[in-house]
Design a protein around this motif. Structure first.
Motif, PDB file in Angstrom:
ATOM      1  N   HIS A  53       4.475  -6.255  -6.140  1.00 25.31           N
ATOM      2  CA  HIS A  53       4.430  -4.800  -6.070  1.00 25.31           C
ATOM      3  C   HIS A  53       5.838  -4.248  -6.194  1.00 25.31           C
ATOM      4  O   HIS A  53       6.806  -4.956  -5.941  1.00 25.31           O
ATOM      5  CB  HIS A  53       3.852  -4.345  -4.724  1.00 25.31           C
ATOM      6  CG  HIS A  53       2.411  -4.667  -4.557  1.00 25.31           C
ATOM      7  ND1 HIS A  53       1.975  -5.942  -4.273  1.00 25.31           N
ATOM      8  CD2 HIS A  53       1.313  -3.897  -4.620  1.00 25.31           C
ATOM      9  CE1 HIS A  53       0.657  -5.926  -4.173  1.00 25.31           C
ATOM     10  NE2 HIS A  53       0.234  -4.692  -4.378  1.00 25.31           N
ATOM     11  N   LYS A  74      -3.998  -4.604  -4.183  1.00 24.69           N
ATOM     12  CA  LYS A  74      -3.670  -3.183  -4.060  1.00 24.69           C
ATOM     13  C   LYS A  74      -3.161  -2.929  -2.651  1.00 24.69           C
ATOM     14  O   LYS A  74      -3.893  -3.060  -1.677  1.00 24.69           O
ATOM     15  CB  LYS A  74      -4.895  -2.325  -4.356  1.00 24.69           C
ATOM     16  CG  LYS A  74      -5.333  -2.422  -5.790  1.00 24.69           C
ATOM     17  CD  LYS A  74      -6.421  -1.440  -6.109  1.00 24.69           C
ATOM     18  CE  LYS A  74      -6.799  -1.555  -7.585  1.00 24.69           C
ATOM     19  NZ  LYS A  74      -7.804  -0.596  -7.957  1.00 24.69           N
ATOM     20  N   ILE A  97       3.153  -0.202  -5.801  1.00 23.69           N
ATOM     21  CA  ILE A  97       2.337  -0.198  -7.012  1.00 23.69           C
ATOM     22  C   ILE A  97       2.323  -1.609  -7.585  1.00 23.69           C
ATOM     23  O   ILE A  97       3.389  -2.211  -7.751  1.00 23.69           O
ATOM     24  CB  ILE A  97       2.931   0.767  -8.053  1.00 23.69           C
ATOM     25  CG1 ILE A  97       3.076   2.161  -7.463  1.00 23.69           C
ATOM     26  CG2 ILE A  97       2.084   0.798  -9.314  1.00 23.69           C
ATOM     27  CD1 ILE A  97       3.949   3.074  -8.299  1.00 23.69           C
ATOM     28  N   PRO A  98       1.151  -2.169  -7.902  1.00 21.80           N
ATOM     29  CA  PRO A  98       1.127  -3.488  -8.535  1.00 21.80           C
ATOM     30  C   PRO A  98       1.896  -3.451  -9.855  1.00 21.80           C
ATOM     31  O   PRO A  98       1.808  -2.483 -10.610  1.00 21.80           O
ATOM     32  CB  PRO A  98      -0.357  -3.743  -8.776  1.00 21.80           C
ATOM     33  CG  PRO A  98      -1.062  -2.842  -7.829  1.00 21.80           C
ATOM     34  CD  PRO A  98      -0.184  -1.650  -7.659  1.00 21.80           C
TER      35      PRO A  98
END
Length: 68
Positions: free
Chosen positions: A16, A38, A43-44
């Protein structure tokens, strides 16, 4: 799609990223691994170009660092 890596202990982690502002006011992107795809904190993301994943042999902790 997020970059995923399985450490030597067999645990799967997902990469992430998060944009933060340092104390001096400079913006910087940090990368971290989480066990879930997630995560609410980031944010991935894919592995950045010119980076490698290193694992701490003692505890299996994953870090992202630049290639030498």
């Amino acid at each position: 799609m997020a970059y995923e890596h399985t450490n030597s202990k067999g645990v799967k982690y997902y990469l992430h990223k998060q944009d933060v502002v340092l104390r001096g006011g400079k913006p910087q992107t940090i990368y971290f691994f989480a066990k879930v795809a997630k995560n609410a904190k980031g944010i991935p993301t894919d592995l950045p170009a010119g980076s490698v994943v290193k694992e701490n042999p003692r505890n299996g902790f994953l870090t992202v660092s630049k290639k030498k």
